[in-house]
Design a protein around this motif. Sequence first.
Motif, PDB file in Angstrom:
ATOM      1  N   LYS A 250       0.807  -1.222   0.000  1.00 26.73           N
ATOM      2  CA  LYS A 250       0.000   0.000   0.000  1.00 26.73           C
ATOM      3  C   LYS A 250       0.839   1.271   0.000  1.00 26.73           C
ATOM      4  O   LYS A 250       0.299   2.378  -0.078  1.00 26.73           O
ATOM      5  CB  LYS A 250      -0.940   0.001   1.209  1.00 26.73           C
ATOM      6  N   SER A 251       2.163   1.112   0.079  1.00 25.59           N
ATOM      7  CA  SER A 251       3.058   2.266   0.061  1.00 25.59           C
ATOM      8  C   SER A 251       3.284   2.716  -1.369  1.00 25.59           C
ATOM      9  O   SER A 251       3.544   1.907  -2.262  1.00 25.59           O
ATOM     10  CB  SER A 251       4.398   1.921   0.712  1.00 25.59           C
ATOM     11  N   LEU A 252       3.194   4.027  -1.583  1.00 22.45           N
ATOM     12  CA  LEU A 252       3.261   4.569  -2.931  1.00 22.45           C
ATOM     13  C   LEU A 252       4.199   5.763  -2.970  1.00 22.45           C
ATOM     14  O   LEU A 252       4.168   6.620  -2.086  1.00 22.45           O
ATOM     15  CB  LEU A 252       1.855   5.000  -3.373  1.00 22.45           C
ATOM     16  N   ASP A 253       5.052   5.802  -3.983  1.00 23.28           N
ATOM     17  CA  ASP A 253       5.905   6.959  -4.249  1.00 23.28           C
ATOM     18  C   ASP A 253       5.592   7.455  -5.649  1.00 23.28           C
ATOM     19  O   ASP A 253       5.765   6.714  -6.632  1.00 23.28           O
ATOM     20  CB  ASP A 253       7.382   6.595  -4.147  1.00 23.28           C
ATOM     21  N   LEU A 254       5.124   8.681  -5.758  1.00 19.94           N
ATOM     22  CA  LEU A 254       4.859   9.280  -7.056  1.00 19.94           C
ATOM     23  C   LEU A 254       6.150   9.927  -7.551  1.00 19.94           C
ATOM     24  O   LEU A 254       6.678  10.847  -6.930  1.00 19.94           O
ATOM     25  CB  LEU A 254       3.743  10.318  -6.943  1.00 19.94           C
ATOM     26  N   LEU A 255       6.649   9.450  -8.685  1.00 18.29           N
ATOM     27  CA  LEU A 255       7.963   9.865  -9.179  1.00 18.29           C
ATOM     28  C   LEU A 255       7.887  10.948 -10.247  1.00 18.29           C
ATOM     29  O   LEU A 255       8.869  11.653 -10.479  1.00 18.29           O
ATOM     30  CB  LEU A 255       8.715   8.648  -9.744  1.00 18.29           C
ATOM     31  N   ASN A 256       6.732  11.063 -10.894  1.00 16.85           N
ATOM     32  CA  ASN A 256       6.599  12.062 -11.978  1.00 16.85           C
ATOM     33  C   ASN A 256       5.158  12.568 -11.989  1.00 16.85           C
ATOM     34  O   ASN A 256       4.309  12.053 -12.720  1.00 16.85           O
ATOM     35  CB  ASN A 256       6.972  11.434 -13.317  1.00 16.85           C
ATOM     36  N   LEU A 257       4.894  13.590 -11.189  1.00 17.80           N
ATOM     37  CA  LEU A 257       3.547  14.130 -11.093  1.00 17.80           C
ATOM     38  C   LEU A 257       3.067  14.751 -12.390  1.00 17.80           C
ATOM     39  O   LEU A 257       1.901  14.655 -12.763  1.00 17.80           O
ATOM     40  CB  LEU A 257       3.474  15.149  -9.947  1.00 17.80           C
ATOM     41  N   ASP A 258       3.981  15.433 -13.103  1.00 19.02           N
ATOM     42  CA  ASP A 258       3.605  16.075 -14.352  1.00 19.02           C
ATOM     43  C   ASP A 258       3.163  15.046 -15.387  1.00 19.02           C
ATOM     44  O   ASP A 258       2.185  15.261 -16.123  1.00 19.02           O
ATOM     45  CB  ASP A 258       4.767  16.898 -14.904  1.00 19.02           C
ATOM     46  N   ALA A 259       3.875  13.925 -15.460  1.00 20.15           N
ATOM     47  CA  ALA A 259       3.515  12.877 -16.418  1.00 20.15           C
ATOM     48  C   ALA A 259       2.178  12.255 -16.049  1.00 20.15           C
ATOM     49  O   ALA A 259       1.357  11.931 -16.928  1.00 20.15           O
ATOM     50  CB  ALA A 259       4.598  11.818 -16.476  1.00 20.15           C
ATOM     51  N   LEU A 260       1.919  12.073 -14.742  1.00 24.62           N
ATOM     52  CA  LEU A 260       0.616  11.555 -14.340  1.00 24.62           C
ATOM     53  C   LEU A 260      -0.486  12.534 -14.716  1.00 24.62           C
ATOM     54  O   LEU A 260      -1.575  12.137 -15.176  1.00 24.62           O
ATOM     55  CB  LEU A 260       0.599  11.322 -12.818  1.00 24.62           C
ATOM     56  N   ASP A 261      -0.226  13.812 -14.532  1.00 24.03           N
ATOM     57  CA  ASP A 261      -1.216  14.848 -14.847  1.00 24.03           C
ATOM     58  C   ASP A 261      -1.512  14.912 -16.338  1.00 24.03           C
ATOM     59  O   ASP A 261      -2.600  15.341 -16.749  1.00 24.03           O
ATOM     60  CB  ASP A 261      -0.703  16.197 -14.351  1.00 24.03           C
ATOM     61  N   ALA A 262      -0.583  14.454 -17.149  1.00 26.12           N
ATOM     62  CA  ALA A 262      -0.739  14.519 -18.602  1.00 26.12           C
ATOM     63  C   ALA A 262      -1.398  13.268 -19.188  1.00 26.12           C
ATOM     64  O   ALA A 262      -1.595  13.196 -20.399  1.00 26.12           O
ATOM     65  CB  ALA A 262       0.626  14.720 -19.264  1.00 26.12           C
ATOM     66  N   ARG A 263      -1.731  12.280 -18.369  1.00 21.12           N
ATOM     67  CA  ARG A 263      -2.326  11.043 -18.896  1.00 21.12           C
ATOM     68  C   ARG A 263      -3.633  11.347 -19.611  1.00 21.12           C
ATOM     69  O   ARG A 263      -4.394  12.207 -19.210  1.00 21.12           O
ATOM     70  CB  ARG A 263      -2.580  10.043 -17.776  1.00 21.12           C
TER      71      ARG A 263
END
Length: 263
Positions: A250-263
């Motif tokens: 359940k542990s999560l590290d978001l490594l590229n917020l901009d790329a996620l936002d661009a999905r």
Amino acid sequence: MYGMPGKANPASDAADTFASPEPPRPVAASRPAAANAGARCANCMMRHICMAASLEADDVEQLDRVMQGWRTVRQGEKLFRAGDPFRSLYAVRAGSFKTVVTSERGKEHISGFYMAGDAIGMDGICEETHTSDAIALEDSVVCVIPYHLLEALCRELKPLQRQFHKMLSAEIVREANQMMLLGNMSAEQRVATFLLSISARHRERGYSATSFVLRMTREDIGSYLGVTLETVSRTLSKFQQEGLLAVQGKSLDLLNLDALDAR
């Protein structure tokens, strides 16, 4: 409650994995607020986003007096059930909850996730009856605020009334965003938007926006997003392979917020 997040800046975030604050020791609801010093809004680190936001010290004291103490809800227990009479709102002081709506055919759907600083129970205002079950995702603590007392105090304190209206409006915005998410987005976009929403809410509370623990299960996420458990797991695996995030349990590290936002 979830809204559509804006772009985030991971450089400003702490690296530690998010963990909910240690739940405070509960105090019997029958004790007067003056004797219940630990439960006072002034001592709560979620004050800036909860009922007491923007209130002056004297006004906070009045809000303290209408609060009916704390209530501890253990993981898996229900704070209230669909059909229960609506009497109080609950401000989450520590921990997290999910709300579950059951259709006439008996199918359950996750309608929302709530964390420290959120208010639960607004579904009961309209018909004076709760329309969902509120279930603790972990050991949690809520402040109990009788609605008739809050309503009366709102008539006296305009800043409190404005803050309460903002919270009601946020619920409307959340539901509108949820409709757009379910109606217009692909499965990958739904998962990405969900993760960014959690990120934004952690940032608002002063926690790491890029490293945290998902308190809900993947099945819960799927129910909330209108996709299957397998789709959630497959999408998270794909995002991990693309270097957008790292997930372990359940542990999560978001490594590229901009790329996620661009999905």
